[in-house]
Scaffold this motif. Structure first.
Motif, PDB file in Angstrom:
ATOM      1  N   ASP A  69       0.881  -1.453  -0.074  1.00  0.00           N
ATOM      2  CA  ASP A  69       0.286  -0.284  -0.341  1.00  0.00           C
ATOM      3  C   ASP A  69       0.791   1.028   0.020  1.00  0.00           C
ATOM      4  N   ALA A  70       0.293   2.236  -0.736  1.00  0.00           N
ATOM      5  CA  ALA A  70       0.904   3.723  -0.935  1.00  0.00           C
ATOM      6  C   ALA A  70       1.693   3.807   1.182  1.00  0.00           C
ATOM      7  N   ALA A  71       1.011   3.867   1.984  1.00  0.00           N
ATOM      8  CA  ALA A  71       1.591   4.188   3.600  1.00  0.00           C
ATOM      9  C   ALA A  71       2.595   3.580   3.690  1.00  0.00           C
ATOM     10  N   HIS A  72       2.745   2.311   2.830  1.00  0.00           N
ATOM     11  CA  HIS A  72       4.214   1.744   3.140  1.00  0.00           C
ATOM     12  C   HIS A  72       5.447   1.570   2.204  1.00  0.00           C
ATOM     13  N   ALA A  73       5.138   2.485   0.991  1.00  0.00           N
ATOM     14  CA  ALA A  73       6.181   2.488  -0.081  1.00  0.00           C
ATOM     15  C   ALA A  73       7.451   2.699   0.649  1.00  0.00           C
ATOM     16  N   GLN A  74       7.497   3.766   1.126  1.00  0.00           N
ATOM     17  CA  GLN A  74       9.593   4.205   1.611  1.00  0.00           C
ATOM     18  C   GLN A  74       9.991   3.259   2.376  1.00  0.00           C
ATOM     19  N   ASP A  75       9.439   2.056   2.910  1.00  0.00           N
ATOM     20  CA  ASP A  75       9.278   1.074   3.127  1.00  0.00           C
ATOM     21  C   ASP A  75       9.687  -0.192   2.286  1.00  0.00           C
ATOM     22  N   VAL A  76       8.712  -0.383   1.184  1.00  0.00           N
ATOM     23  CA  VAL A  76       8.991  -1.109   0.649  1.00  0.00           C
ATOM     24  C   VAL A  76      10.391  -1.532  -0.627  1.00  0.00           C
ATOM     25  N   LEU A  77      10.322   0.122  -0.235  1.00  0.00           N
ATOM     26  CA  LEU A  77      11.289   0.411  -1.473  1.00  0.00           C
ATOM     27  C   LEU A  77      13.058   0.294  -0.440  1.00  0.00           C
ATOM     28  N   ARG A  78      12.655   0.535   0.409  1.00  0.00           N
ATOM     29  CA  ARG A  78      13.607   0.304   1.810  1.00  0.00           C
ATOM     30  C   ARG A  78      14.261  -1.123   1.622  1.00  0.00           C
ATOM     31  N   LEU A  79      13.356  -1.888   1.903  1.00  0.00           N
ATOM     32  CA  LEU A  79      13.812  -3.553   1.979  1.00  0.00           C
ATOM     33  C   LEU A  79      13.863  -3.860   0.577  1.00  0.00           C
ATOM     34  N   ALA A  80      13.101  -3.716  -0.141  1.00  0.00           N
ATOM     35  CA  ALA A  80      13.152  -4.374  -1.809  1.00  0.00           C
ATOM     36  C   ALA A  80      14.346  -4.341  -2.578  1.00  0.00           C
ATOM     37  N   GLY A  81      15.064  -3.078  -1.986  1.00  0.00           N
ATOM     38  CA  GLY A  81      16.651  -2.915  -3.085  1.00  0.00           C
ATOM     39  C   GLY A  81      15.842  -1.798  -4.016  1.00  0.00           C
ATOM     40  N   SER A  82      16.624  -2.235  -5.218  1.00  0.00           N
ATOM     41  CA  SER A  82      16.479  -1.386  -6.381  1.00  0.00           C
ATOM     42  C   SER A  82      15.080  -1.755  -7.276  1.00  0.00           C
ATOM     43  N   ILE A  83      14.083  -2.092  -7.989  1.00  0.00           N
ATOM     44  CA  ILE A  83      13.126  -2.530  -8.017  1.00  0.00           C
ATOM     45  C   ILE A  83      13.234  -2.133  -9.521  1.00  0.00           C
ATOM     46  N   LYS A  84      13.150  -3.407 -10.790  1.00  0.00           N
ATOM     47  CA  LYS A  84      13.039  -3.123 -11.522  1.00  0.00           C
ATOM     48  C   LYS A  84      11.917  -3.396 -12.171  1.00  0.00           C
ATOM     49  N   THR A  85      11.339  -4.358 -11.844  1.00  0.00           N
ATOM     50  CA  THR A  85       9.817  -4.423 -12.602  1.00  0.00           C
ATOM     51  C   THR A  85       8.669  -5.133 -11.311  1.00  0.00           C
ATOM     52  N   VAL A  86       7.428  -4.841 -11.107  1.00  0.00           N
ATOM     53  CA  VAL A  86       6.871  -5.082 -10.688  1.00  0.00           C
ATOM     54  C   VAL A  86       5.017  -6.086 -11.529  1.00  0.00           C
ATOM     55  N   PHE A  87       5.351  -6.869 -10.698  1.00  0.00           N
ATOM     56  CA  PHE A  87       3.337  -7.511 -10.974  1.00  0.00           C
ATOM     57  C   PHE A  87       2.350  -7.971 -10.597  1.00  0.00           C
ATOM     58  N   ASN A  88       1.462  -6.391 -10.574  1.00  0.00           N
ATOM     59  CA  ASN A  88       0.407  -6.602  -9.659  1.00  0.00           C
ATOM     60  C   ASN A  88      -0.487  -7.761  -9.975  1.00  0.00           C
ATOM     61  N   ALA A 103       7.199   3.067  -9.442  1.00  0.00           N
ATOM     62  CA  ALA A 103       6.889   3.583 -11.102  1.00  0.00           C
ATOM     63  C   ALA A 103       8.389   4.886 -11.090  1.00  0.00           C
ATOM     64  N   LYS A 104       7.666   6.135 -10.181  1.00  0.00           N
ATOM     65  CA  LYS A 104       8.833   6.757 -10.045  1.00  0.00           C
ATOM     66  C   LYS A 104      10.348   6.475  -9.141  1.00  0.00           C
ATOM     67  N   MET A 105      11.003   5.260  -9.342  1.00  0.00           N
ATOM     68  CA  MET A 105      12.027   5.383  -8.820  1.00  0.00           C
ATOM     69  C   MET A 105      12.372   4.714 -10.211  1.00  0.00           C
ATOM     70  N   GLY A 106      11.570   4.068 -11.393  1.00  0.00           N
ATOM     71  CA  GLY A 106      12.295   3.477 -12.563  1.00  0.00           C
ATOM     72  C   GLY A 106      11.339   2.077 -12.846  1.00  0.00           C
ATOM     73  N   ALA A 107      10.965   1.927 -12.069  1.00  0.00           N
ATOM     74  CA  ALA A 107      10.156   0.053 -12.225  1.00  0.00           C
ATOM     75  C   ALA A 107       9.300   0.036 -13.189  1.00  0.00           C
ATOM     76  N   LYS A 108       9.313  -0.809 -14.434  1.00  0.00           N
ATOM     77  CA  LYS A 108       8.564  -1.043 -14.954  1.00  0.00           C
ATOM     78  C   LYS A 108       6.907  -1.876 -14.328  1.00  0.00           C
ATOM     79  N   LEU A 109       5.522  -1.554 -14.624  1.00  0.00           N
ATOM     80  CA  LEU A 109       4.285  -1.933 -13.798  1.00  0.00           C
ATOM     81  C   LEU A 109       3.955  -3.304 -14.913  1.00  0.00           C
ATOM     82  N   VAL A 110       3.987  -4.525 -14.062  1.00  0.00           N
ATOM     83  CA  VAL A 110       3.023  -4.869 -15.057  1.00  0.00           C
ATOM     84  C   VAL A 110       1.963  -5.625 -14.694  1.00  0.00           C
ATOM     85  N   ALA A 111       0.772  -6.273 -15.597  1.00  0.00           N
ATOM     86  CA  ALA A 111      -0.254  -6.401 -15.095  1.00  0.00           C
ATOM     87  C   ALA A 111      -1.059  -7.164 -15.893  1.00  0.00           C
TER      88      ALA A 111
END
Length: 163
Positions: A69-88, A103-111
């Motif tokens: 969720d949006a409220a934990h976005a910064q935590d996810v970015l910290r824990l996941a490291g560099s994110i290249k792709t996200v599958f929703n 997406a602002k950090m450059g990840a491709k969103l796939v769904a």
């Protein structure tokens, strides 16, 4: 007879462990805050970010199944490291709320195409007395599929499909 190499078996075991984690109550996970648990050398499970997130490590970035969720976005970015792709896996905010941040950090969103379409609509949940507005353009998947797809990520085969 199916033959599976050890790396693929470890990948599938990690995904199964992530699915088992879905049985935890969401309120219980939300109270503890996001945390990461290493499942294999390449797989990590992030819990407590609104939804369980599976992270597959790759060169130059990681692949995530959902992003919380949006409220934990910064935590996810910290824990996941560099994110290249996200599958929703679906449109719900506990799974796609952090889309805009990743997406602002450059990840491709796939769904799946239907997930993208749900995200473009106002959704009214009478039973929750909630209205979910259409998502910002930046939060929408940039790559969609209709039935199945496959790719290789971090040296591992990744197959996805409509279920």
């Amino acid at each position: 007879m199916a033959v599976m190499n050890l790396r693929r078996r470890e990948f599938l075991q990690g995904l199964a462990a992530g699915a088992i984690g879905l049985s935890f109550s969401r309120p219980g996970l939300a109270q503890t805050g996001p945390s990461a648990a290493k499942l294999t050398d390449k797989l990590t499970l992030i819990t407590g970010a609104g939804n369980n997130i599976v992270v597959l490590a790759g060169e130059g970035g990681n692949l995530l199944v959902d992003c919380g969720d949006a409220a934990h976005a910064q935590d996810v970015l910290r824990l996941a490291g560099s994110i290249k792709t996200v599958f929703n896996t679906h449109w719900h905010l506990e799974s796609t709320g952090a889309n805009e941040a990743v997406a602002k950090m450059g990840a491709k969103l796939v769904a799946h195409e239907n997930t993208r379409l749900w995200m473009t609509q106002e959704i009214i949940h009478d039973w929750e007395k909630k209205v979910f507005p259409p998502r910002a353009k930046e939060a929408l998947p940039t790559e969609t599929f209709y039935t199945t797809g496959k790719t290789v990520f971090g040296g591992e085969p990744v197959e996805y499909r409509l279920t």
